[in-house]
Design a protein around this motif. Structure first.
Motif, PDB file in Angstrom:
ATOM      1  N   VAL A 121       0.852  -1.187   0.000  1.00 36.72           N
ATOM      2  CA  VAL A 121       0.000   0.000   0.000  1.00 36.72           C
ATOM      3  C   VAL A 121       0.886   1.235   0.000  1.00 36.72           C
ATOM      4  O   VAL A 121       1.832   1.332   0.795  1.00 36.72           O
ATOM      5  CB  VAL A 121      -0.947   0.008   1.215  1.00 36.72           C
ATOM      6  N   ASP A 122       0.576   2.158  -0.912  1.00 39.68           N
ATOM      7  CA  ASP A 122       1.385   3.370  -1.073  1.00 39.68           C
ATOM      8  C   ASP A 122       0.503   4.589  -0.781  1.00 39.68           C
ATOM      9  O   ASP A 122      -0.593   4.721  -1.326  1.00 39.68           O
ATOM     10  CB  ASP A 122       1.922   3.440  -2.507  1.00 39.68           C
ATOM     11  N   ASP A 123       0.991   5.474   0.100  1.00 36.35           N
ATOM     12  CA  ASP A 123       0.251   6.687   0.461  1.00 36.35           C
ATOM     13  C   ASP A 123       0.604   7.879  -0.437  1.00 36.35           C
ATOM     14  O   ASP A 123       0.065   8.979  -0.248  1.00 36.35           O
ATOM     15  CB  ASP A 123       0.545   7.089   1.916  1.00 36.35           C
ATOM     16  N   SER A 124       1.477   7.685  -1.380  1.00 38.61           N
ATOM     17  CA  SER A 124       1.922   8.786  -2.237  1.00 38.61           C
ATOM     18  C   SER A 124       0.775   9.294  -3.101  1.00 38.61           C
ATOM     19  O   SER A 124      -0.152   8.552  -3.442  1.00 38.61           O
ATOM     20  CB  SER A 124       3.066   8.340  -3.150  1.00 38.61           C
ATOM     21  N   THR A 125       0.847  10.563  -3.483  1.00 32.76           N
ATOM     22  CA  THR A 125      -0.152  11.119  -4.398  1.00 32.76           C
ATOM     23  C   THR A 125       0.135  10.614  -5.807  1.00 32.76           C
ATOM     24  O   THR A 125       1.228  10.109  -6.104  1.00 32.76           O
ATOM     25  CB  THR A 125      -0.108  12.657  -4.402  1.00 32.76           C
ATOM     26  N   SER A 126      -0.841  10.797  -6.687  1.00 29.86           N
ATOM     27  CA  SER A 126      -0.666  10.346  -8.076  1.00 29.86           C
ATOM     28  C   SER A 126       0.493  11.089  -8.745  1.00 29.86           C
ATOM     29  O   SER A 126       1.253  10.494  -9.523  1.00 29.86           O
ATOM     30  CB  SER A 126      -1.953  10.547  -8.869  1.00 29.86           C
ATOM     31  N   ILE A 129       3.761   9.575  -7.434  1.00 30.11           N
ATOM     32  CA  ILE A 129       4.019   8.262  -8.034  1.00 30.11           C
ATOM     33  C   ILE A 129       4.515   8.430  -9.463  1.00 30.11           C
ATOM     34  O   ILE A 129       5.484   7.777  -9.877  1.00 30.11           O
ATOM     35  CB  ILE A 129       2.747   7.393  -7.995  1.00 30.11           C
ATOM     36  N   ALA A 130       3.881   9.325 -10.213  1.00 37.84           N
ATOM     37  CA  ALA A 130       4.296   9.555 -11.599  1.00 37.84           C
ATOM     38  C   ALA A 130       5.734  10.064 -11.658  1.00 37.84           C
ATOM     39  O   ALA A 130       6.524   9.623 -12.505  1.00 37.84           O
ATOM     40  CB  ALA A 130       3.349  10.552 -12.263  1.00 37.84           C
ATOM     41  N   ALA A 131       6.085  10.987 -10.737  1.00 30.12           N
ATOM     42  CA  ALA A 131       7.442  11.547 -10.732  1.00 30.12           C
ATOM     43  C   ALA A 131       8.476  10.499 -10.353  1.00 30.12           C
ATOM     44  O   ALA A 131       9.611  10.513 -10.851  1.00 30.12           O
ATOM     45  CB  ALA A 131       7.504  12.725  -9.758  1.00 30.12           C
ATOM     46  N   SER A 132       8.090   9.564  -9.477  1.00 26.20           N
ATOM     47  CA  SER A 132       9.040   8.548  -9.009  1.00 26.20           C
ATOM     48  C   SER A 132       9.285   7.455 -10.036  1.00 26.20           C
ATOM     49  O   SER A 132      10.211   6.656  -9.887  1.00 26.20           O
ATOM     50  CB  SER A 132       8.533   7.910  -7.711  1.00 26.20           C
ATOM     51  N   LYS A 133       8.462   7.416 -11.088  1.00 26.11           N
ATOM     52  CA  LYS A 133       8.606   6.347 -12.096  1.00 26.11           C
ATOM     53  C   LYS A 133       9.871   6.507 -12.937  1.00 26.11           C
ATOM     54  O   LYS A 133      10.294   5.570 -13.612  1.00 26.11           O
ATOM     55  CB  LYS A 133       7.384   6.344 -13.023  1.00 26.11           C
ATOM     56  N   GLY A 134      10.427   7.721 -12.952  1.00 25.87           N
ATOM     57  CA  GLY A 134      11.622   7.948 -13.757  1.00 25.87           C
ATOM     58  C   GLY A 134      11.266   8.157 -15.218  1.00 25.87           C
ATOM     59  O   GLY A 134      10.151   8.546 -15.555  1.00 25.87           O
ATOM     60  N   THR A 135      12.225   7.888 -16.089  1.00 24.31           N
ATOM     61  CA  THR A 135      12.023   8.027 -17.533  1.00 24.31           C
ATOM     62  C   THR A 135      12.445   6.724 -18.203  1.00 24.31           C
ATOM     63  O   THR A 135      13.070   5.867 -17.564  1.00 24.31           O
ATOM     64  CB  THR A 135      12.859   9.182 -18.101  1.00 24.31           C
ATOM     65  N   PRO A 136      12.147   6.564 -19.494  1.00 22.45           N
ATOM     66  CA  PRO A 136      12.573   5.331 -20.173  1.00 22.45           C
ATOM     67  C   PRO A 136      14.075   5.085 -20.106  1.00 22.45           C
ATOM     68  O   PRO A 136      14.520   3.937 -20.205  1.00 22.45           O
ATOM     69  CB  PRO A 136      12.113   5.567 -21.623  1.00 22.45           C
ATOM     70  N   THR A 137      14.857   6.158 -19.909  1.00 23.97           N
ATOM     71  CA  THR A 137      16.318   5.980 -19.840  1.00 23.97           C
ATOM     72  C   THR A 137      16.868   6.103 -18.429  1.00 23.97           C
ATOM     73  O   THR A 137      18.054   5.864 -18.203  1.00 23.97           O
ATOM     74  CB  THR A 137      17.018   7.019 -20.731  1.00 23.97           C
ATOM     75  N   GLU A 169      -6.306   8.622  -1.591  1.00 18.01           N
ATOM     76  CA  GLU A 169      -5.497   8.676  -0.364  1.00 18.01           C
ATOM     77  C   GLU A 169      -4.459   7.558  -0.326  1.00 18.01           C
ATOM     78  O   GLU A 169      -3.352   7.737   0.189  1.00 18.01           O
ATOM     79  CB  GLU A 169      -6.416   8.584   0.860  1.00 18.01           C
ATOM     80  N   LYS A 170      -4.820   6.413  -0.865  1.00 17.84           N
ATOM     81  CA  LYS A 170      -3.891   5.277  -0.908  1.00 17.84           C
ATOM     82  C   LYS A 170      -4.140   4.464  -2.176  1.00 17.84           C
ATOM     83  O   LYS A 170      -5.247   4.502  -2.739  1.00 17.84           O
ATOM     84  CB  LYS A 170      -4.080   4.362   0.317  1.00 17.84           C
ATOM     85  N   VAL A 171      -3.130   3.744  -2.616  1.00 16.61           N
ATOM     86  CA  VAL A 171      -3.271   2.774  -3.708  1.00 16.61           C
ATOM     87  C   VAL A 171      -2.519   1.508  -3.320  1.00 16.61           C
ATOM     88  O   VAL A 171      -1.665   1.532  -2.418  1.00 16.61           O
ATOM     89  CB  VAL A 171      -2.695   3.312  -5.047  1.00 16.61           C
ATOM     90  N   LEU A 172      -2.850   0.430  -3.999  1.00 19.94           N
ATOM     91  CA  LEU A 172      -2.076  -0.810  -3.844  1.00 19.94           C
ATOM     92  C   LEU A 172      -1.222  -0.972  -5.089  1.00 19.94           C
ATOM     93  O   LEU A 172      -1.726  -0.886  -6.215  1.00 19.94           O
ATOM     94  CB  LEU A 172      -3.001  -2.019  -3.685  1.00 19.94           C
ATOM     95  N   ARG A 173       0.093  -1.169  -4.878  1.00 22.76           N
ATOM     96  CA  ARG A 173       1.018  -1.321  -6.003  1.00 22.76           C
ATOM     97  C   ARG A 173       1.684  -2.686  -5.969  1.00 22.76           C
ATOM     98  O   ARG A 173       1.899  -3.263  -4.889  1.00 22.76           O
ATOM     99  CB  ARG A 173       2.096  -0.235  -5.959  1.00 22.76           C
ATOM    100  N   ALA A 174       1.982  -3.195  -7.157  1.00 25.88           N
ATOM    101  CA  ALA A 174       2.758  -4.434  -7.256  1.00 25.88           C
ATOM    102  C   ALA A 174       4.234  -4.106  -7.074  1.00 25.88           C
ATOM    103  O   ALA A 174       4.709  -3.068  -7.542  1.00 25.88           O
ATOM    104  CB  ALA A 174       2.524  -5.093  -8.607  1.00 25.88           C
ATOM    105  N   LYS A 175       4.957  -4.962  -6.388  1.00 16.52           N
ATOM    106  CA  LYS A 175       6.388  -4.757  -6.174  1.00 16.52           C
ATOM    107  C   LYS A 175       7.139  -5.561  -7.236  1.00 16.52           C
ATOM    108  O   LYS A 175       7.409  -6.745  -7.086  1.00 16.52           O
ATOM    109  CB  LYS A 175       6.789  -5.225  -4.770  1.00 16.52           C
ATOM    110  N   VAL A 176       7.475  -4.868  -8.343  1.00 17.59           N
ATOM    111  CA  VAL A 176       8.095  -5.577  -9.466  1.00 17.59           C
ATOM    112  C   VAL A 176       9.548  -5.134  -9.627  1.00 17.59           C
ATOM    113  O   VAL A 176      10.457  -5.733  -9.063  1.00 17.59           O
ATOM    114  CB  VAL A 176       7.297  -5.369 -10.777  1.00 17.59           C
ATOM    115  N   ASP A 177       9.779  -4.039 -10.356  1.00 18.01           N
ATOM    116  CA  ASP A 177      11.163  -3.630 -10.620  1.00 18.01           C
ATOM    117  C   ASP A 177      11.187  -2.160 -11.035  1.00 18.01           C
ATOM    118  O   ASP A 177      10.844  -1.820 -12.165  1.00 18.01           O
ATOM    119  CB  ASP A 177      11.757  -4.505 -11.725  1.00 18.01           C
ATOM    120  N   MET A 178      11.611  -1.290 -10.112  1.00 17.81           N
ATOM    121  CA  MET A 178      11.624   0.153 -10.393  1.00 17.81           C
ATOM    122  C   MET A 178      12.720   0.553 -11.377  1.00 17.81           C
ATOM    123  O   MET A 178      12.766   1.689 -11.833  1.00 17.81           O
ATOM    124  CB  MET A 178      11.776   0.946  -9.100  1.00 17.81           C
ATOM    125  N   ALA A 179      13.597  -0.377 -11.716  1.00 16.39           N
ATOM    126  CA  ALA A 179      14.669  -0.073 -12.672  1.00 16.39           C
ATOM    127  C   ALA A 179      14.415  -0.706 -14.044  1.00 16.39           C
ATOM    128  O   ALA A 179      15.242  -0.591 -14.944  1.00 16.39           O
ATOM    129  CB  ALA A 179      16.015  -0.554 -12.123  1.00 16.39           C
TER     130      ALA A 179
END
Length: 556
Positions: A121-126, A129-137, A169-179
């Protein structure tokens, strides 16, 4: 020589045949999974034909499953329209299912992933979360909530379901691979909070699964063998497989094909909704729209749409299909089934001066010359008739074969007439034309010594019935609307609808039926519109007799 050519298999058929040959599956099961947030369009027609067609060809079955995981955009109206469209295209589903049927099971799948340490469960705002995703590179940045304990995640997720938290307020995220180089694998959101009434489950749920979590699991629950999507879902496939692998459930597999893009057309639901809301068109079933319901109203036949989908085939690469091919398929089928009728759009009165006053003669006309067993209709003929104004010219050029002073033409199914006199009003406008007829020239008789080059359609004035005729054409003026600069509405074809308020039809059309198709001689193919009333017949032009656009664009 064989009368039927053996068609080569498309790449999905090759996969299916190999899966059946190898014993991987004893039978195949496909699905058509529309989201009930709008009306189906021509792109969906291809998907329907592919999914149901595969199952029919290989003795399998197809489920109709509504992907109803977004309560704010979905309505029962859309569900009913989708079912009607699939049936109209000629297909029957094995089971009618809904992703909402699986909400409890999907919730339990999510709990299972939390217990395995694969969801949090992640309390971050949308935005965060979008900013933390990084970029394709550049790799993403793990959430500060990523390492919450299993126990805390289970409790928070249960509280999300219980309605303790507000939307977002919260979302459920899968823990896969942030890289991962695949952005879809960077801890995708599985569930979001949405306090909204659902068209089937009411207010039972306030958390809803996102497409990527619900879709593959729904396929697996149903034991779908071949989950067929369009090419934009290729990046989603690794996540599709990841969820199934981690949950250790039936291994449905996703296959992608090129979606259908047609010239002079858009299929974006957002843009189509804009056309409807801004009243640029008259609803989702406006005959200029690319929706299946609109094409049905316009007079397209399911056979012609299935033929079109068969002709364009199944490809792995995106391409733009010429709208003329669709029109060709429609014409080809309508030519075989349409009843021939005569309708005058812009009338010019013709008086046959040597035909007896008050006399009415019943002539015979073929209902469809393409039918070996064609039947015939009665066509009343009298002294006064209407022809098209464009079929007469007072001062014609050379090689003009229609009616002109001193010139002869044949009236379809009737007689040869000769123009003797032109009548005008005080302003010099032609009001009527006086002709004589050749009694021995009646259609069907032996008149080989009389040669004329022009044949006109006509309607007896005392017997003519009034009708409104709507001549529809392409909604846009450019081939590739999506790639045209500026606003797509800048390319609306202002001549996409022309209404003939008072056309004159032969009386056989008084008994026109909604399930019949008609060829108005020399005009095009038409069908009865639902706006027809006891007071007035209304016809829609389905398609012209030939490709007029190709000629205008210099392609013919």
């Amino acid at each position: 020589m064989s009368t039927t050519e053996e068609k080569s298999l498309n790449f999905i058929e090759e996969i299916v045949e190999e899966d059946l040959r190898s014993g991987k599956y004893k039978t195949i099961l496909t699905r058509f999974p529309p989201e009930p947030n709008g009306y189906l369009h021509i792109g969906h027609a291809k998907s329907i034909c592919l999914n149901f067609g595969l199952a029919n060809k290989y003795g399998g079955a197809t489920n109709l499953r509504f992907d109803d995981t977004n309560p704010t955009t979905e309505e029962t109206e859309y569900v009913e329209s989708i079912k009607a469209d699939v049936k109209w295209l000629g297909f029957n589903w094995a089971k009618e299912l809904y992703a909402s049927d699986y909400f409890e099971q999907l919730y339990n799948f999510a709990v299972d992933l939390i217990k395995k340490g694969l969801a949090y469960v992640d309390d971050s705002t949308s935005d965060e979360i979008a900013a933390s995703k990084g970029t394709p590179t550049q790799p993403g940045t793990p959430s500060i909530y990523r390492d919450r304990s299993v126990e805390e995640n289970l409790q928070l997720f249960a509280e999300m379901r219980a309605g303790k938290y507000k939307d977002g307020e919260k979302v459920l995220r899968a823990k896969v691979d942030m890289a991962s180089p695949n952005m879809h694998l960077r801890d995708p959101i599985m569930y979001r909070i949405k306090h909204a009434h659902h068209h089937r489950t009411g207010d039972k749920w306030c958390i809803y699964p996102l497409y990527d979590f619900a879709h593959g699991q729904s396929d697996s629950i149903e034991h779908i063998t071949h989950s067929i999507c369009t090419l934009e879902f290729i990046p989603h496939r690794p996540l599709y497989d990841w969820f199934i692998e981690k949950l250790d459930i039936f291994p449905s597999h996703q296959y992608e094909f090129a979606r259908l893009n047609v010239t002079y057309t858009i299929v974006s639901k957002r843009k189509l909704l804009q056309l409807v809301n801004e009243k640029i068109v008259d609803g989702w079933d406006d005959p200029r729209m690319p929706t299946i319901s609109a094409m049905r109203r316009r007079g397209f036949t399911p056979e012609s749409l299935r033929d079109f989908c068969e002709k364009i085939g199944v490809a792995k690469r995106e391409n733009l299909i010429d709208y003329s091919l669709l029109e060709f398929c429609v014409r080809e089928h309508l030519n075989k089934i349409a009843l021939r009728r005569m309708v005058v759009f812009d009338p010019l009165k013709v008086v046959i001066t040597n035909y007896e006053v008050g006399k009415v003669e019943m002539l015979k006309g073929e209902n469809n010359p393409e039918d070996e067993d064609t039947t015939y209709r009665d066509i009343p003929f009298s002294r006064e008739i209407y022809i098209e104004r464009e079929d007469f010219m007072e001062n014609p050029p050379k090689k003009y074969f229609r009616l002109a002073p001193g010139q002869m033409v044949r009236l379809k199914n009737a007689y040869i007439i000769k123009c003797e006199e032109v009548m005008k009003d005080e302003q010099g406008n032609i009001t009527e034309v006086h002709c004589t007829y050749l009694p021995e020239s009646k259609s069907g008789g032996d008149h080989s010594n009389i040669k004329v080059k022009g044949t006109l359609h006509w309607v007896s004035i005392p017997h003519a019935i009034n009708a409104e005729v709507r001549e529809y054409d392409r909604l846009f003026t450019v081939e590739n609307v999506d790639e045209a600069p500026g606003d797509f509405k800048d390319y609306i074809n202002k001549d996409s609808l022309h209404v003939v308020a008072n056309a004159y039809a032969e009386p056989a059309l008084q008994h026109a039926k909604f399930d019949e198709r008609y060829q108005f001689l020399r005009k095009g193919y038409f069908t009865l519109d639902m706006d027809t009333s006891e007071e007035k017949l209304v016809f829609n032009r389905t398609v012209t007799l030939r490709d007029t656009w190709a000629k205008e664009k210099g392609k013919a």
